[in-house]
Design an enzyme around this catalytic site. Sequence first.
Site, PDB file in Angstrom:
ATOM      1  N   SER A 133       0.860  -1.177   0.000  1.00 51.71           N
ATOM      2  CA  SER A 133       0.000   0.000   0.000  1.00 51.71           C
ATOM      3  C   SER A 133       0.899   1.230   0.000  1.00 51.71           C
ATOM      4  O   SER A 133       2.086   1.145   0.339  1.00 51.71           O
ATOM      5  CB  SER A 133      -0.865   0.011   1.273  1.00 51.71           C
ATOM      6  N   TYR A 146      -2.051   0.116  10.915  1.00 52.95           N
ATOM      7  CA  TYR A 146      -1.988  -0.362   9.536  1.00 52.95           C
ATOM      8  C   TYR A 146      -0.696   0.061   8.854  1.00 52.95           C
ATOM      9  O   TYR A 146      -0.031  -0.759   8.204  1.00 52.95           O
ATOM     10  CB  TYR A 146      -3.190   0.168   8.759  1.00 52.95           C
TER      11      TYR A 146
END
Length: 246
Positions: A133, A146
Site C-alpha cells: 500500500s 496499519y
Amino acid sequence: MSTSSATAVVTGASSGIGAATARRLAAEGFHVVLGARRVDRLTEIAAEIGGTALPLDVTDPASVEEFTAQVPECRVLVNNAGGAKGLAKVVDAVEDDWRWMWETNVLGTLRVTKALLPRLIASGDGHVVTVTSVAAFEVYDNGAGYTSAKHAEAALHQTLRGEHLGEPVRFTEIAPGAVETEFSEVRFGGDKERAAAVYRGYTPLTADDIADVIAFAVTRPAHVNLDHIVVRPRAQHSAGRFHRVE
C-alpha cells in the site's frame, strides 16, 4: 513468455484485488490456485476461471501448511491477503486490532512466502508479488496500526530481493493508493456508509486496475524485474490528500 499450465497462487482471493487478480492471471494462461477463508466465494471464482479453490487463513500456521502442501509446483505467488482494522489514534489503540493487522499483513506474508519460495525458485522463473500500500512508505494520523504493518511487510519483501539475488526468482511490490473494495468496510467493522465516504467525491482505483498491473509485471521477460510500482488514482496525491468534487 509462455504461461500455459504454469501455476499462480493468489492469497486473499475471495474478493477485491485478489479475485480480480485470479481472473486476470487465468486470462493470461496461468492455472490459478485461490486461497482465502471464504471458500464459497473462492469456489465460484475457481469454477469461473478453471482454477483451484483451497481454504486458507494466513494467520493460522496450520492452515498455511495445509494449503501450501497442496501446491507442489508454483511459478507466481501473489501475496494479497491483508487489511486494516480501526482508525484510532495511538493513544486509543486497540491491541487486538494491531495484532490482527500484523498477523495478517506481515506474518501471513512471511508464512506463505517462506513455504512456497523453494518451489518458486525450482520453477526456474519464479515471481513473488506482494501487494502492500502507499501506507508502506507514508504515515497518516490514526493509521499507525496499519501503516506500521505495511511498512514491515514492505521491508520483508524488499529484503527478499537482496537475499535471493542471482537466483531465478523475481520480486515485485505493488503499492496501491485508494482502491474501492471491501477494504474500508473491514476497517470500519462493516459500516457501509462510513466506508463509502472514503471514496466520495473522486474516482478511486478499481480492483481490476491493480490486477492489470500485476499481470503486466509477471508477464515481462525473465530478466526484467519491476521492483516497486506505486498506483494511485489521479485525484490522490498522498495517503491523506485528495482532490474531491462535492
